[in-house]
Design a protein around this motif. Sequence first.
Motif, PDB file in Angstrom:
ATOM      1  N   UNK A 218     -69.466 -15.966  -4.068  1.00 42.51           N
ATOM      2  CA  UNK A 218     -70.255 -14.870  -4.662  1.00 42.51           C
ATOM      3  C   UNK A 218     -70.953 -14.050  -3.592  1.00 42.51           C
ATOM      4  N   UNK A 219     -71.393 -14.725  -2.531  1.00 44.25           N
ATOM      5  CA  UNK A 219     -72.223 -14.044  -1.540  1.00 44.25           C
ATOM      6  C   UNK A 219     -71.519 -13.832  -0.208  1.00 44.25           C
ATOM      7  N   UNK A 220     -70.311 -14.349  -0.056  1.00 40.78           N
ATOM      8  CA  UNK A 220     -69.735 -14.383   1.270  1.00 40.78           C
ATOM      9  C   UNK A 220     -68.237 -14.656   1.184  1.00 40.78           C
ATOM     10  N   UNK A 221     -67.468 -14.026   2.057  1.00 42.68           N
ATOM     11  CA  UNK A 221     -66.036 -14.337   2.078  1.00 42.68           C
ATOM     12  C   UNK A 221     -65.657 -14.912   3.436  1.00 42.68           C
ATOM     13  N   UNK A 222     -64.874 -15.984   3.412  1.00 39.08           N
ATOM     14  CA  UNK A 222     -64.500 -16.703   4.635  1.00 39.08           C
ATOM     15  C   UNK A 222     -62.986 -16.859   4.632  1.00 39.08           C
ATOM     16  N   UNK A 223     -62.342 -16.369   5.707  1.00 42.14           N
ATOM     17  CA  UNK A 223     -60.877 -16.457   5.796  1.00 42.14           C
ATOM     18  C   UNK A 223     -60.504 -17.392   6.942  1.00 42.14           C
ATOM     19  N   UNK A 224     -59.393 -18.084   6.766  1.00 44.48           N
ATOM     20  CA  UNK A 224     -58.904 -19.037   7.774  1.00 44.48           C
ATOM     21  C   UNK A 224     -57.448 -18.701   8.101  1.00 44.48           C
ATOM     22  N   UNK A 225     -57.160 -18.584   9.389  1.00 47.20           N
ATOM     23  CA  UNK A 225     -55.782 -18.273   9.780  1.00 47.20           C
ATOM     24  C   UNK A 225     -54.852 -19.451   9.521  1.00 47.20           C
ATOM     25  N   UNK A 226     -55.396 -20.671   9.517  1.00 51.12           N
ATOM     26  CA  UNK A 226     -54.511 -21.834   9.604  1.00 51.12           C
ATOM     27  C   UNK A 226     -53.855 -21.825  10.977  1.00 51.12           C
ATOM     28  N   UNK A 227     -52.776 -22.587  11.128  1.00 52.40           N
ATOM     29  CA  UNK A 227     -52.033 -22.596  12.402  1.00 52.40           C
ATOM     30  C   UNK A 227     -50.929 -21.556  12.307  1.00 52.40           C
ATOM     31  N   UNK A 228     -50.942 -20.596  13.215  1.00 57.48           N
ATOM     32  CA  UNK A 228     -49.937 -19.536  13.119  1.00 57.48           C
ATOM     33  C   UNK A 228     -49.744 -18.804  14.438  1.00 57.48           C
ATOM     34  N   UNK A 229     -48.543 -18.272  14.614  1.00 55.96           N
ATOM     35  CA  UNK A 229     -48.317 -17.281  15.659  1.00 55.96           C
ATOM     36  C   UNK A 229     -49.060 -16.009  15.230  1.00 55.96           C
ATOM     37  N   UNK A 230     -49.277 -15.063  16.149  1.00 52.57           N
ATOM     38  CA  UNK A 230     -49.997 -13.839  15.761  1.00 52.57           C
ATOM     39  C   UNK A 230     -49.313 -13.189  14.567  1.00 52.57           C
ATOM     40  N   UNK A 231     -50.120 -12.837  13.560  1.00 53.12           N
ATOM     41  CA  UNK A 231     -49.504 -12.406  12.306  1.00 53.12           C
ATOM     42  C   UNK A 231     -50.320 -11.303  11.635  1.00 53.12           C
ATOM     43  N   UNK A 232     -49.625 -10.225  11.335  1.00 56.07           N
ATOM     44  CA  UNK A 232     -50.214  -9.091  10.620  1.00 56.07           C
ATOM     45  C   UNK A 232     -50.816  -9.546   9.273  1.00 56.07           C
ATOM     46  N   UNK A 233     -50.114 -10.465   8.621  1.00 54.51           N
ATOM     47  CA  UNK A 233     -50.573 -10.923   7.297  1.00 54.51           C
ATOM     48  C   UNK A 233     -51.956 -11.562   7.357  1.00 54.51           C
ATOM     49  N   UNK A 234     -52.309 -12.129   8.518  1.00 50.96           N
ATOM     50  CA  UNK A 234     -53.646 -12.730   8.643  1.00 50.96           C
ATOM     51  C   UNK A 234     -54.701 -11.623   8.649  1.00 50.96           C
ATOM     52  N   UNK A 235     -54.423 -10.537   9.387  1.00 48.06           N
ATOM     53  CA  UNK A 235     -55.365  -9.403   9.412  1.00 48.06           C
ATOM     54  C   UNK A 235     -55.536  -8.833   8.013  1.00 48.06           C
ATOM     55  N   UNK A 236     -54.440  -8.732   7.289  1.00 48.75           N
ATOM     56  CA  UNK A 236     -54.502  -8.187   5.911  1.00 48.75           C
ATOM     57  C   UNK A 236     -55.297  -9.109   5.001  1.00 48.75           C
ATOM     58  N   UNK A 237     -55.018 -10.426   5.108  1.00 43.01           N
ATOM     59  CA  UNK A 237     -55.728 -11.383   4.263  1.00 43.01           C
ATOM     60  C   UNK A 237     -57.232 -11.339   4.533  1.00 43.01           C
ATOM     61  N   UNK A 238     -57.582 -11.200   5.826  1.00 41.87           N
ATOM     62  CA  UNK A 238     -58.993 -11.290   6.221  1.00 41.87           C
ATOM     63  C   UNK A 238     -59.718  -9.950   6.111  1.00 41.87           C
ATOM     64  N   UNK A 239     -59.021  -8.896   5.666  1.00 43.56           N
ATOM     65  CA  UNK A 239     -59.618  -7.554   5.664  1.00 43.56           C
ATOM     66  C   UNK A 239     -60.988  -7.557   4.991  1.00 43.56           C
ATOM     67  N   UNK A 240     -61.984  -7.103   5.739  1.00 47.46           N
ATOM     68  CA  UNK A 240     -63.325  -6.964   5.189  1.00 47.46           C
ATOM     69  C   UNK A 240     -64.074  -8.273   4.983  1.00 47.46           C
ATOM     70  N   UNK A 241     -63.514  -9.395   5.413  1.00 43.33           N
ATOM     71  CA  UNK A 241     -64.209 -10.683   5.199  1.00 43.33           C
ATOM     72  C   UNK A 241     -65.460 -10.763   6.078  1.00 43.33           C
ATOM     73  N   UNK A 242     -66.416 -11.551   5.632  1.00 41.27           N
ATOM     74  CA  UNK A 242     -67.607 -11.768   6.461  1.00 41.27           C
ATOM     75  C   UNK A 242     -67.246 -12.595   7.683  1.00 41.27           C
ATOM     76  N   UNK A 243     -66.416 -13.604   7.476  1.00 41.37           N
ATOM     77  CA  UNK A 243     -66.091 -14.537   8.558  1.00 41.37           C
ATOM     78  C   UNK A 243     -64.582 -14.750   8.599  1.00 41.37           C
ATOM     79  N   UNK A 244     -64.014 -14.686   9.794  1.00 44.03           N
ATOM     80  CA  UNK A 244     -62.620 -15.122   9.996  1.00 44.03           C
ATOM     81  C   UNK A 244     -62.646 -16.291  10.975  1.00 44.03           C
ATOM     82  N   UNK A 245     -62.129 -17.414  10.536  1.00 39.89           N
ATOM     83  CA  UNK A 245     -61.950 -18.568  11.429  1.00 39.89           C
ATOM     84  C   UNK A 245     -60.501 -18.527  11.881  1.00 39.89           C
TER      85      UNK A 245
END
Length: 337
Positions: A218-245
Amino acid sequence: MTGTSSTFCVSRRRLLAGLAAPALTAAAGPIAAQTAATKTAAQEAQAALKDATGTKLVLLGTGAGPGPGRTRQMTSHVMLSNGAAYVLDCGLGVTDQFARTGIPFSALRSIFITHHHPDHNIEYGPLLVIGWVFGMSLAVRAFGPPPLKQMTEDFLRAYKTTIGFWAEDFKMNPLGMIDATEVSGAGPVTQDENVKVSAIIVEHPPVKPALGCRFDFRDRSIAFSGDTAPLEAVAKMAAGADVLVHEAMYIPALETYMRGEIAKGRPVKFEDYMAHMKADHTPVEDVGRIAQEAGVKTLVLSHLLPAIGSIRDDTWRAAVAKHFKGEIIVGKDLMVV
Ligand SMILES: [Zn+2]
Ligand SMILES: [Zn+2]
């Protein structure tokens, strides 16, 4: 249940006290010092969680790969929101680290596994059993790639006798089966009153599927890449998130480290090893690019590769800061974000 579990707690304390005494006597200086350091990190985490007003993320383990005996534990996280705890990944150490945060096992709501590598799943079953001993709800749910259902069933079947003895002794409802949901594709995973969870498929050959995840609280969005090679989809998933791990690999140190390991007899070829690492993981400079593109407020570097203590925070930070202008946190075990 309440009455029996408090009786049980008393016996458990006696049991633990009995076990702890000889272990402490045997502990030499360095081990005692290490215990003290762990205690400090744990106390800091507990204080941060106690004073927290909103959703918090605790980095339980920040080391990449399944190396035992390191300063950094294998990958695991817990998010605490509105009194409910959500664990992401279960590398070796997750149960101890969870306990060190002071979050009660009864708060554990859901467990998520990003992919089936041992540094992300090896302590999934033990977390369930020990969690249950200490009050975890039997309604806890698990989510992750196939064959998570089968793994859950097989593990709990393997420990049925152990669980049965404990349940009989302490008059508990046995840990029979828990609800495990397999996640094979991108999209929504689950939702409750605190959070909406979604997943993407990331690039981590030969592991298929390997997931990245986003938790919209409700108050915060947190995205996690998991284990991955560099990936555009991670940037898209994390768009506008408060935190990207995001996982992070520092190639110069990894090369030096591996040459040393091979010299000591580790049975891999340097070129093969590095080719695998580059196909599966993200160099730290690229992490900066991805975080900048996603426009996240805070970037947390975790799943650090190599997971050795001799790389300074500034080294990690400088590589990311070339591209990312937001807040950069170099992950440490038991850090609260
Ligand atoms: Zn990993
Ligand atoms: Zn992996």
